[in-house]
Motif scaffolding. Structure first.
Motif, PDB file in Angstrom:
ATOM      1  N   LEU A   1      -5.391  10.915   6.236  1.00 23.28           N
ATOM      2  CA  LEU A   1      -6.234   9.756   6.558  1.00 23.28           C
ATOM      3  C   LEU A   1      -6.088   9.366   8.032  1.00 23.28           C
ATOM      4  N   GLY A   2      -4.986   9.769   8.651  1.00 27.63           N
ATOM      5  CA  GLY A   2      -4.811   9.559  10.090  1.00 27.63           C
ATOM      6  C   GLY A   2      -5.391  10.695  10.919  1.00 27.63           C
ATOM      7  N   SER A   3      -6.172  11.598  10.280  1.00 27.49           N
ATOM      8  CA  SER A   3      -6.755  12.770  10.969  1.00 27.49           C
ATOM      9  C   SER A   3      -5.703  13.448  11.840  1.00 27.49           C
ATOM     10  N   GLY A   4      -4.533  13.701  11.229  1.00 29.21           N
ATOM     11  CA  GLY A   4      -3.368  14.116  12.006  1.00 29.21           C
ATOM     12  C   GLY A   4      -3.329  15.570  12.442  1.00 29.21           C
ATOM     13  N   LEU A   5      -4.084  16.443  11.776  1.00 22.59           N
ATOM     14  CA  LEU A   5      -3.947  17.875  12.063  1.00 22.59           C
ATOM     15  C   LEU A   5      -4.646  18.253  13.369  1.00 22.59           C
TER      16      LEU A   5
ATOM     17  N   PRO B   1      -7.380  -1.687   0.873  1.00 19.91           N
ATOM     18  CA  PRO B   1      -8.483  -0.717   0.913  1.00 19.91           C
ATOM     19  C   PRO B   1      -8.339   0.346  -0.173  1.00 19.91           C
ATOM     20  N   PHE B   2      -9.468   0.901  -0.595  1.00 19.15           N
ATOM     21  CA  PHE B   2      -9.459   2.065  -1.495  1.00 19.15           C
ATOM     22  C   PHE B   2      -9.451   3.309  -0.622  1.00 19.15           C
ATOM     23  N   PRO B   3      -8.320   3.992  -0.506  1.00 25.12           N
ATOM     24  CA  PRO B   3      -8.262   5.126   0.422  1.00 25.12           C
ATOM     25  C   PRO B   3      -9.322   6.191   0.155  1.00 25.12           C
ATOM     26  N   GLN B   4      -9.745   6.368  -1.139  1.00 26.00           N
ATOM     27  CA  GLN B   4     -10.700   7.455  -1.391  1.00 26.00           C
ATOM     28  C   GLN B   4     -12.036   7.246  -0.679  1.00 26.00           C
TER      29      GLN B   4
ATOM     30  N   LEU C   1       0.864  -1.195   0.000  1.00 24.47           N
ATOM     31  CA  LEU C   1       0.000   0.000   0.000  1.00 24.47           C
ATOM     32  C   LEU C   1       0.895   1.238   0.000  1.00 24.47           C
ATOM     33  N   ASP C   2       1.007   1.893  -1.152  1.00 28.51           N
ATOM     34  CA  ASP C   2       1.916   3.040  -1.300  1.00 28.51           C
ATOM     35  C   ASP C   2       1.097   4.321  -1.371  1.00 28.51           C
ATOM     36  N   LEU C   3       1.055   5.057  -0.257  1.00 25.39           N
ATOM     37  CA  LEU C   3       0.302   6.318  -0.193  1.00 25.39           C
ATOM     38  C   LEU C   3       1.280   7.464   0.035  1.00 25.39           C
TER      39      LEU C   3
END
Length: 329
Positions: free
Chosen positions: A39-43, A182-185, A29-31
């Motif tokens: 995607l990790g809700s990091g902010l 998984p499809f990240p979108q 899985l290369d993102l």
């Protein structure tokens, strides 16, 4: 000398997303780094000050390891976390996956790592480990720290055993992707709205948009907060721009995440959020430059200007997250 085969040892800008990238690429899985961060809700935002601290700290992301947990939940990854008080068990926890040809993530105190440029204690540092021999551990750290690097097994043991703020007990972890990647979108909207909700509704005034507004008031007093403004103010600004944040206190990473999402999702709310975070990223870099000038010159007018910029930032980011929270509609 056990070494994981075919490791893609790319260092990126931020430590936790660098380690996650190594572990997930090994799973096929290369993102991009902004996508991992988003995607990790990091902010986030935190203004952290206490009587034990020499100087306040501004943080632009969620707590260490929350990003990893969020990403694993969002992408249905199997996250296996090991913690122990025993150095012997701690070593077994990392040697076993590597012997089985799997990289492993570690949380540790960067102060003890041989290759680390700045000898500051930071117990929330994350690296990926992919090999070891009789003397050294082979790690992937950020691009700034050298990407694929080595540190002595002794220094690694010290870094993992460290105690203090943000440390974890010899924490190590592995990630396993499901059989069908998984499809990240499909996971973008929930990740963005979760991040927006937390930012818009902080439980205390030091966090989220309220924290930025509070900083806008307190930053004006920073010359009185230190005996050594020439050291402490430029250092605070450096941490905002250069300490693995990707610049602008992680706002550059989030801006780039939203831009990437805009290629996958057609939404006016997303475009609004991206535009406002583009503006916010520029202003955070401006605020850091003003704080540096204040430290170097001892002139409080630069801090007054930084306070005004942060007051604007609180409003801009609140508007941005308000737009992004409407993505679920």
């Amino acid at each position: 000398m056990p070494t994981v085969k075919d490791i893609d040892a790319r260092g990126t800008q931020h430590c936790e997303t660098t380690a996650l990238g190594v572990l997930l690429r090994h799973q096929g899985l290369d993102l991009s780094e902004p996508m991992l961060f988003g995607l990790g809700s990091g902010l986030s935002f935190v203004y952290w000050d206490s009587k034990h601290m020499d100087f306040p700290f501004l943080g632009g992301r969620v707590k260490p390891f929350d990003l990893t947990r969020n990403l694993a939940t969002g992408l249905d990854l199997d996250l296996q976390v090991q913690e122990t008080a025993s150095p012997r068990k701690a070593w077994e926890h990392v040697a076993a996956p590597i012997d089985a040809d799997r990289p492993v993530g570690l949380q540790l105190d960067s102060h003890y790592l041989d290759y680390f440029g700045s000898k500051v204690h930071f117990g929330g540092h994350v690296v990926a480990m992919y090999g070891y021999d009789d003397h050294d551990a082979h790690l992937v750290d950020t691009e700034q720290q050298g990407g694929a690097v080595s540190t002595s097994l002794t220094s690694l043991a010290q870094a993992r055993a460290a105690r203090g703020p943000m440390t974890a007990k010899h924490r190590s972890f592995t990630l396993t992707a499901p059989g069908e990647l998984p499809f990240p979108q499909d996971r973008i909207v929930p990740a963005i709205t979760a991040c927006a909700d937390a930012f818009l509704n902080p439980p205390i005034a030091n966090l989220g948009h309220r924290g930025i507004a509070k900083t806008g008031k307190l930053v004006r007093t920073w010359l009185q907060r230190t005996d050594n403004p020439q050291r402490d103010l430029p250092q605070a600004a450096l941490l905002m721009e250069k300490a693995g944040t990707g610049g602008a206190l992680f706002r550059n990473l989030y801006r780039d995440f939203l831009a990437e999402c805009g290629q996958l999702i057609d939404s006016s709310h997303l475009r609004t959020g991206h535009g406002l975070y583009t503006e916010a990223a520029t202003l955070w870099t401006e605020a850091a430059a003003l704080i540096t000038k204040a430290g170097e010159s001892g002139d409080a007018q630069y801090l007054a200007q930084a306070g005004t910029v942060m007051s604007d930032l609180s409003r801009i980011e609140r508007e941005a997250m308000g737009a992004l929270s409407r993505l679920r509609e």
